[in-house]
Motif scaffolding. Structure first.
Motif, short mmCIF file in Angstrom:
data_model
loop_
_atom_site.label_atom_id
_atom_site.label_comp_id
_atom_site.label_asym_id
_atom_site.label_seq_id
_atom_site.Cartn_x
_atom_site.Cartn_y
_atom_site.Cartn_z
N TYR A 75 -4.73 1.67 6.83
CA TYR A 75 -3.86 0.49 6.74
C TYR A 75 -2.94 0.25 7.96
O TYR A 75 -1.98 -0.51 7.86
N PHE A 84 0.80 -1.23 0.00
CA PHE A 84 0.00 0.00 0.00
C PHE A 84 0.83 1.28 0.00
O PHE A 84 0.28 2.37 0.05
N ASP A 144 -2.65 -4.36 -4.63
CA ASP A 144 -3.06 -3.44 -3.58
C ASP A 144 -4.23 -2.58 -4.01
O ASP A 144 -5.15 -2.30 -3.23
N LEU A 160 -7.48 3.56 2.40
CA LEU A 160 -8.12 3.03 3.60
C LEU A 160 -7.18 3.17 4.81
O LEU A 160 -6.07 3.69 4.69
N THR A 174 -7.99 -2.91 -2.42
CA THR A 174 -8.63 -1.72 -1.87
C THR A 174 -10.04 -1.55 -2.46
O THR A 174 -11.01 -1.28 -1.74
N CYS A 230 -4.74 4.02 -2.68
CA CYS A 230 -5.00 3.09 -1.58
C CYS A 230 -5.30 3.95 -0.35
O CYS A 230 -4.39 4.33 0.40
#
Length: 421
Positions: free
Chosen positions: A384, A227, A316, A382, A320, A380
């Motif tokens: 993580y 990510f 990735d 979110l 996602t 990406c």
């Protein structure tokens, strides 16, 4: 009809950075990395020389010279984990005909096959190999089913036995198959998990050819970067994890410790490309949704996602998108992390190792971090869990896997007692 429920009552782990469940958990919550330059052979000719090797001494795990000679490294991992899991479960003995074995593996006994081929071909000099130099156990290296047979013999299991080989989702799929066998009544106890020991010249050559592994040989400790904007491939690894799975009522009656219930599992295939992924992640999203439906859990109840997180750009982004599609608006409120950032990608074994991390996260109230995540990829977006583990009590975890060939698998684990008996 009442569905038989399945719980994890024992586990054993061999992984880079930590051999044994206790050491493994301490390592993957530390934020440290086990990725290094390969030490087992001269890899100077390869594009990618970064791997994550397990510090595993078979003698210290009680294996004798004949067992070490007979078994491939992957089989030794699996048997060591099975023994640890059985001891951890508190089962003094199994009922042979009600106990089965399922083991996942992507590449089987690769190391043993390669080593013995070098012998029978005189290090590649002979086109027609000399079979008189082949050991009697070589056929066992040729057939991955030998791994399940070794585990069954080690624990005394005489019920269903199988090897599940579905590439990098094998570790999830083998446990999912074991759950089905308990639910349908074919077994009461399953010894289930996965193993792979792929760090060999042939495996490095395969991944070099498709440029899937990272060439960051100048900074191996920080080479696995799921990510992260600067990621450029995964790190090859080795390892294993094996569980004792039991029918929940049986475990309750004997007063067993329960790490988690396996409440849902689903698998899909994208039927699209051998190594490529659709960017919308719809097949992985479908697997997550189906697993949640089987578990009768709403997307908004998911407290943590243990990601596949391989550190390749297409995976990735695909993953996602799949998490967003399956969890909806809750996706941005759900912590996600990849332990591959610390222990690399052990192919078929990693799915089971990630089940172990997920079950321990439920049990301990700590979520492992994503190491090396310092420059987040804007695509990406979110949560993580970068760099440092997070204390968070949750009762629902989703762990997901993706494999070449288009395989997508998802499993839902819940805390003991979350669902009424």
């Amino acid at each position: 009809m009442t569905t038989r429920r399945v719980v994890i009552t024992g586990m054993g782990v061999v992984a880079p950075g930590g051999t044994g469940t206790k050491e493994f958990w301490e390592f993957v919550t530390s934020g440290r990395t086990a990725t290094r330059l390969i030490s087992s052979f001269d890899a100077s000719a390869f594009r990618s020389r970064v791997v994550a090797e397990a510090d595993f001494d078979p003698v210290s795990h009680g294996f004798g010279p004949q067992e070490i000679r007979r078994m491939d490294r992957a089989a030794l991992f699996a048997v060591a984990c099975a023994r640890e899991a059985l001891a951890d479960s508190g089962l003094d003995a199994v009922e042979p005909d009600r106990t089965g074995v399922t083991i996942g593996t992507a590449v089987g006994c690769t190391m043993g096959l390669e080593q013995e081929y070098r012998v029978v071909s005189d290090d590649g000099r002979l086109w027609q190999v000399d079979h008189t130099y082949a050991p009697r156990h070589l056929y066992g290296h040729f057939t991955p089913s030998s791994i399940a047979a070794e585990v069954a013999r080690a624990v005394g299991a005489e019920g269903p036995a199988a090897v599940v080989s579905a590439g990098c989702t094998s570790g999830l799929d083998s446990v999912g198959h074991a759950v089905d066998l308990i639910r349908e009544g074919s077994a009461d106890v399953m010894i289930a998990g996965a193993t792979d020991a792929p760090i060999s010249p042939i495996t490095l050559a395969c991944f070099d050819a498709i440029k899937a592994t990272t060439p960051r040989n100048d900074d191996p400790e920080h080479a696995s970067r799921p990510f992260d904007r600067t990621r450029n491939g995964f790190v090859l690894a080795e390892g294993a994890a094996v569980f004792v799975l039991e029918e929940a009522g049986r475990a309750r009656r004997r007063g067993a410790q329960v790490y988690a219930e396996i409440a849902g599992f689903a698998a899909r295939c994208n039927a699209f490309h051998m190594t490529g992924l659709r960017p919308d992640g719809r097949e992985m999203a479908a697997a997550i949704t189906a697993a949640l439906d089987e578990a009768r859990i709403a997307p908004g109840d998911v407290g943590y996602v243990n990601a596949h997180g391989s550190g390749t750009k297409q995976n990735d982004r695909h993953e996602t998108a799949a998490i967003k599609a399956s969890l909806g608006g809750h996706a941005h409120r759900t912590p996600v992390s990849s332990i591959k950032s610390m222990i690399g990608h052990s192919l078929g074994a990693i799915g089971s190792i990630e089940i172990a991390a997920s079950a321990l996260a439920l049990d301990r109230g700590v979520l492992p971090p994503t190491a090396n995540l310092r420059e987040p990829d804007p695509e990406c977006d979110l949560d993580y869990i970068p760099l440092t583990a997070r204390e968070k009590k949750t009762d629902v975890v989703v762990t997901i896997g993706s494999g070449f060939g288009g395989f997508q698998s998802a499993m839902v684990l819940t805390a003991p007692g979350r669902r009424a008996a």
